[in-house]
Design a protein around this motif. Structure first.
Motif, PDB file in Angstrom:
ATOM      1  N   SER A 274       0.849  -1.184   0.000  1.00  0.00           N
ATOM      2  CA  SER A 274       0.000   0.000   0.000  1.00  0.00           C
ATOM      3  C   SER A 274       0.886   1.236   0.000  1.00  0.00           C
ATOM      4  O   SER A 274       1.769   1.373   0.844  1.00  0.00           O
ATOM      5  N   VAL A 275       0.661   2.129  -0.982  1.00  0.00           N
ATOM      6  CA  VAL A 275       1.444   3.358  -1.094  1.00  0.00           C
ATOM      7  C   VAL A 275       0.503   4.548  -0.920  1.00  0.00           C
ATOM      8  O   VAL A 275      -0.515   4.644  -1.600  1.00  0.00           O
ATOM      9  N   VAL A 276       0.851   5.447  -0.006  1.00  0.00           N
ATOM     10  CA  VAL A 276       0.040   6.641   0.254  1.00  0.00           C
ATOM     11  C   VAL A 276       0.867   7.868  -0.128  1.00  0.00           C
ATOM     12  O   VAL A 276       2.032   7.984   0.262  1.00  0.00           O
ATOM     13  N   VAL A 277       0.261   8.771  -0.905  1.00  0.00           N
ATOM     14  CA  VAL A 277       0.941   9.987  -1.358  1.00  0.00           C
ATOM     15  C   VAL A 277       0.099  11.190  -0.956  1.00  0.00           C
ATOM     16  O   VAL A 277      -1.126  11.194  -1.175  1.00  0.00           O
ATOM     17  N   THR A 278       0.737  12.189  -0.364  1.00  0.00           N
ATOM     18  CA  THR A 278       0.031  13.419  -0.014  1.00  0.00           C
ATOM     19  C   THR A 278       0.819  14.614  -0.526  1.00  0.00           C
ATOM     20  O   THR A 278       2.055  14.595  -0.521  1.00  0.00           O
ATOM     21  N   PRO A 279       0.138  15.649  -1.023  1.00  0.00           N
ATOM     22  CA  PRO A 279       0.862  16.838  -1.507  1.00  0.00           C
ATOM     23  C   PRO A 279       1.368  17.687  -0.352  1.00  0.00           C
ATOM     24  O   PRO A 279       0.743  17.734   0.720  1.00  0.00           O
ATOM     25  N   VAL A 280       2.494  18.351  -0.567  1.00  0.00           N
ATOM     26  CA  VAL A 280       3.023  19.319   0.395  1.00  0.00           C
ATOM     27  C   VAL A 280       2.666  20.706  -0.147  1.00  0.00           C
ATOM     28  O   VAL A 280       3.192  21.129  -1.178  1.00  0.00           O
ATOM     29  N   VAL A 281       1.745  21.386   0.526  1.00  0.00           N
ATOM     30  CA  VAL A 281       1.263  22.675   0.029  1.00  0.00           C
ATOM     31  C   VAL A 281       1.238  23.690   1.159  1.00  0.00           C
ATOM     32  O   VAL A 281       1.184  23.342   2.338  1.00  0.00           O
ATOM     33  N   THR A 282       1.287  24.948   0.763  1.00  0.00           N
ATOM     34  CA  THR A 282       1.062  26.051   1.682  1.00  0.00           C
ATOM     35  C   THR A 282       0.214  27.078   0.946  1.00  0.00           C
ATOM     36  O   THR A 282       0.655  27.676  -0.035  1.00  0.00           O
ATOM     37  N   GLY A 283      -1.029  27.222   1.391  1.00  0.00           N
ATOM     38  CA  GLY A 283      -1.956  28.066   0.643  1.00  0.00           C
ATOM     39  C   GLY A 283      -2.171  27.476  -0.735  1.00  0.00           C
ATOM     40  O   GLY A 283      -2.531  26.316  -0.904  1.00  0.00           O
ATOM     41  N   SER A 284      -1.955  28.281  -1.757  1.00  0.00           N
ATOM     42  CA  SER A 284      -2.086  27.804  -3.139  1.00  0.00           C
ATOM     43  C   SER A 284      -0.732  27.426  -3.730  1.00  0.00           C
ATOM     44  O   SER A 284      -0.639  27.100  -4.908  1.00  0.00           O
ATOM     45  N   ASP A 285       0.314  27.452  -2.917  1.00  0.00           N
ATOM     46  CA  ASP A 285       1.672  27.194  -3.397  1.00  0.00           C
ATOM     47  C   ASP A 285       2.016  25.720  -3.205  1.00  0.00           C
ATOM     48  O   ASP A 285       2.033  25.217  -2.084  1.00  0.00           O
ATOM     49  N   HIS A 286       2.282  25.006  -4.306  1.00  0.00           N
ATOM     50  CA  HIS A 286       2.616  23.588  -4.257  1.00  0.00           C
ATOM     51  C   HIS A 286       4.121  23.426  -4.128  1.00  0.00           C
ATOM     52  O   HIS A 286       4.891  23.924  -4.939  1.00  0.00           O
ATOM     53  N   LEU A 287       4.564  22.680  -3.088  1.00  0.00           N
ATOM     54  CA  LEU A 287       5.993  22.559  -2.797  1.00  0.00           C
ATOM     55  C   LEU A 287       6.551  21.178  -3.080  1.00  0.00           C
ATOM     56  O   LEU A 287       7.764  21.035  -3.264  1.00  0.00           O
ATOM     57  N   GLY A 288       5.716  20.136  -3.074  1.00  0.00           N
ATOM     58  CA  GLY A 288       6.242  18.796  -3.305  1.00  0.00           C
ATOM     59  C   GLY A 288       5.288  17.716  -2.869  1.00  0.00           C
ATOM     60  O   GLY A 288       4.062  17.922  -2.806  1.00  0.00           O
ATOM     61  N   TYR A 289       5.843  16.515  -2.534  1.00  0.00           N
ATOM     62  CA  TYR A 289       5.025  15.350  -2.204  1.00  0.00           C
ATOM     63  C   TYR A 289       5.698  14.552  -1.082  1.00  0.00           C
ATOM     64  O   TYR A 289       6.923  14.484  -0.996  1.00  0.00           O
ATOM     65  N   VAL A 290       4.871  13.930  -0.234  1.00  0.00           N
ATOM     66  CA  VAL A 290       5.348  12.961   0.746  1.00  0.00           C
ATOM     67  C   VAL A 290       4.699  11.625   0.408  1.00  0.00           C
ATOM     68  O   VAL A 290       3.488  11.556   0.178  1.00  0.00           O
ATOM     69  N   ALA A 291       5.505  10.560   0.359  1.00  0.00           N
ATOM     70  CA  ALA A 291       4.986   9.231   0.033  1.00  0.00           C
ATOM     71  C   ALA A 291       5.448   8.233   1.079  1.00  0.00           C
ATOM     72  O   ALA A 291       6.570   8.306   1.582  1.00  0.00           O
ATOM     73  N   HIS A 292       4.563   7.280   1.398  1.00  0.00           N
ATOM     74  CA  HIS A 292       4.884   6.213   2.351  1.00  0.00           C
ATOM     75  C   HIS A 292       4.385   4.894   1.779  1.00  0.00           C
ATOM     76  O   HIS A 292       3.291   4.826   1.212  1.00  0.00           O
ATOM     77  N   ALA A 293       5.181   3.846   1.917  1.00  0.00           N
ATOM     78  CA  ALA A 293       4.805   2.518   1.446  1.00  0.00           C
ATOM     79  C   ALA A 293       5.006   1.512   2.555  1.00  0.00           C
ATOM     80  O   ALA A 293       5.998   1.563   3.289  1.00  0.00           O
ATOM     81  N   GLY A 294       4.034   0.605   2.674  1.00  0.00           N
ATOM     82  CA  GLY A 294       4.137  -0.442   3.684  1.00  0.00           C
ATOM     83  C   GLY A 294       3.240  -1.604   3.315  1.00  0.00           C
ATOM     84  O   GLY A 294       2.415  -1.516   2.391  1.00  0.00           O
ATOM     85  N   SER A 295       3.385  -2.702   4.030  1.00  0.00           N
ATOM     86  CA  SER A 295       2.576  -3.893   3.780  1.00  0.00           C
ATOM     87  C   SER A 295       1.344  -3.862   4.666  1.00  0.00           C
ATOM     88  O   SER A 295       1.418  -3.493   5.841  1.00  0.00           O
TER      89      SER A 295
END
Length: 570
Positions: A274-295
């Motif tokens: 299972s892989v979960v991805v969430t955006p890294v944002v501040t207001g309307s400014d997109h800065l990147g992504y955080v992803a986590h994978a596990g069983s």
């Protein structure tokens, strides 16, 4: 108050919000911190009423009018209604004089004496929860830093509200039945663990920990594997637990969803992954992504990553501010070096050394020219990152970016930079090496000519040094591709067309004859044919080109055209 000081205060606010375990405490902490961070007269929160489809006043601080607590606003009405409808920040210097808003609560605004208002959305999983406002009783402008800080506070408020809602829901459920006690305890433990994680991560940030340390702590507390990517999908930090899935699974997942990702998503992989991805944002400014994978399933990991994303947003925002300051200093220094007049090389050397640049070493001058002749922000950003990484200087002009980087092979440096800018289609010319900034203006001009000639030859997106293009850079650098093609076509086009129609090799014979300095026997040896064959081919060339092609200006034009042809198809 500086942005750096505000960010430090915001870290402390995040800790206080995390410690608030009910909605009232969260909202009153948020508006108190909003007033402190922006130095305003009052602050307030309006929440969304989903049944009525409007927003209502939930908490205020600094208000004096009894009617202020009764305000309700429909979607699109007033400043708050526009924030709710657009899901984006809005502000006004003087609300009563601002005609862009639909004025429905003006009597209350007059009674309260409000003028300047800034509002930002409070969102949960990409859906509007409410609006956080801060306001002054006198007219004022709100800066981009003001908007960013309030938006970050709203993000942390949303996280704290979510935690408070879950905690409250857990307590209610535990009171209902004894049978649900064990399950609800598990949820409570997960929530407490997530909150503990957020507090741990916030402490790391306050202590100055970089992104890789944050990711390692996430994996230490949650297991699996995790990674953070910037908005260009470059990895910033990653960590793999003992039994964690390969990191390539994270990159594959982020690349799959990055283009349209607006909120946290869960993807199913192979082998119960299972892989979960969430955006890294501040207001309307997109800065990147955080992803986590596990069983196996992890219902809480999405909320954990949202907390991690909010913390990392603070780090990336600070890093962006530092990078922009560094870029500005590098650009100003290189612009000064390239300006006319006498320069104090000793002073320049000391200033460059503070940036990690050794101007006494071998340097290569590079010019990156965009295909459309206009330097886009993304090209400027990539070149700035390249200069910081390589220990060089960079400055941008309207139609080109100039770099000065360490190196001894100009051609190799040009091709390396062109490769790193390949997705942007920039063409790179180079000249050097130079030492102690000797002749830097001349080298930059040569690099510019090399880039121009590459574009004229149709080799957009490639890199080459001035020396590799020889005298052709001097002769043809200021013309466009159409002129070069016309010159080649007019000069050797008849020979090329003859070869194509009859399957002959007159163009090769012409090139080889010039290389043999007009010797038929020398050309025959190089072509591995009898000398009489060369004489026959030369007679055919006479018929195609005229009998004056073997010497003088005509011969020079042919040699130039042949070399340009070779450069165009290289």
């Amino acid at each position: 108050m500086t942005l750096a000081r505000r960010l430090r205060d915001l870290f402390e606010a995040a800790g206080e919000l995390t410690a608030a375990h009910d909605e009232d405490a969260v909202l009153h902490t948020a508006i108190r911190k909003a007033r402190q961070l922006l130095g305003t007269d009052l602050a307030y929160v309006m929440l969304l009423d989903r049944e009525r489809g409007d927003t209502y006043m939930r908490a205020t601080e600094g208000a004096t009018s009894p009617r202020f607590d009764t305000i309700r606003l429909g979607m699109g009405l007033g400043l708050g209604g526009q924030v709710a409808e657009a899901m984006a920040p809005r502000w006004t210097r003087n609300y009563l004089e601002d005609e862009q808003y639909t004025h429905v609560i003006d009597p209350i605004i007059v009674e309260e004496g409000l003028a300047a208002i800034l509002g930002v959305p409070v969102k949960k999983h990409g859906t509007l929860t409410g609006i956080l406002f801060t306001s002054d009783r006198s007219a004022r402008d709100f800066s981009q830093d003001d908007i960013t800080v309030l938006a970050l506070l709203a993000d942390h408020t949303s996280i704290a509200l979510d935690a408070a809602e879950r905690a409250g829901r857990t307590e209610a459920d535990l009171a209902e039945t004894r049978d649900a006690l064990s399950a609800e305890r598990a949820v409570s433990v997960q929530l407490e663990a997530a909150m503990d994680l957020h507090e741990n991560l916030t402490r790391l940030v306050v202590a100055g920990a970089p992104v890789p340390a944050i990711v390692e702590k996430l994996v230490e507390l949650s297991g699996g594997s995790a990674a953070v990517f910037d908005d260009a999908l470059a990895e910033i930090g990653s960590a793999q637990g003992t039994a964690g899935p390969p990191l390539r699974e994270l990159r594959r997942a982020v690349e799959e969803v990055a283009e349209h990702l607006a909120s946290t998503v869960t993807l199913s992989g192979t082998d119960d992954l299972s892989v979960v991805v969430t955006p890294v944002v501040t207001g309307s400014d997109h800065l990147g992504y955080v992803a986590h994978a596990g069983s196996g399933p992890r219902p809480d990991i999405g909320h954990v990553l949202e907390r991690v994303g909010a913390v990392i947003a603070l780090i990336l925002l600070g890093r962006r501010a530092r990078d922009e300051a560094d870029n500005r200093v590098r650009g100003e220094l290189l612009a000064e070096i390239l300006s006319r007049g006498t320069h104090d090389l000793e002073t320049i050397g000391r200033r460059a050394a503070l940036l990690g640049v050794d101007v006494t070493s071998d340097l290569v001058a590079l010019v990156a020219a965009p295909a459309d002749g206009t330097v886009a922000r993304v090209l400027q950003t990539e070149c700035s990152a390249l200069a910081r990484h390589d220990g060089g200087l960079v400055t941008a002009y309207g139609d080109r970016v100039v770099l000065l980087v360490p190196g001894t092979d100009a051609g190799e440096a040009a091709r390396a930079v062109a490769n790193r800018l390949s997705l942007l289609g920039a063409t790179v010319g180079a000249s050097g090496p130079l030492r102690a900034l000797a002749g830097v203006d001349e080298h930059v001009e040569r690099a510019r000519r090399a880039a121009r000639l590459l574009i004229a030859l149709g080799r957009v997106g490639e890199g080459a040094a001035t020396e590799e293009l020889g005298m052709y850079g001097l002769l043809f650098s200021e013309v466009d591709r159409a002129y070069v093609e016309s010159f080649v076509e007019r000069t050797v086009g008849p020979v090329r067309d003859y070869d194509r129609a009859r399957g002959t090799a007159l163009l090769d014979t012409l090139r080889t004859w010039f290389e043999a300095e007009g010797s038929a026997s020398g050309a025959a040896d190089r072509l591995f044919v009898h000398v009489n064959t060369v004489y026959q081919r030369l007679e055919r060339l006479d018929r195609l080109l005229g009998r004056d092609w073997r010497s003088g200006d005509r011969a020079l034009e042919l040699r130039l055209a042949l070399r340009l042809w070779d450069l165009m198809v290289t």
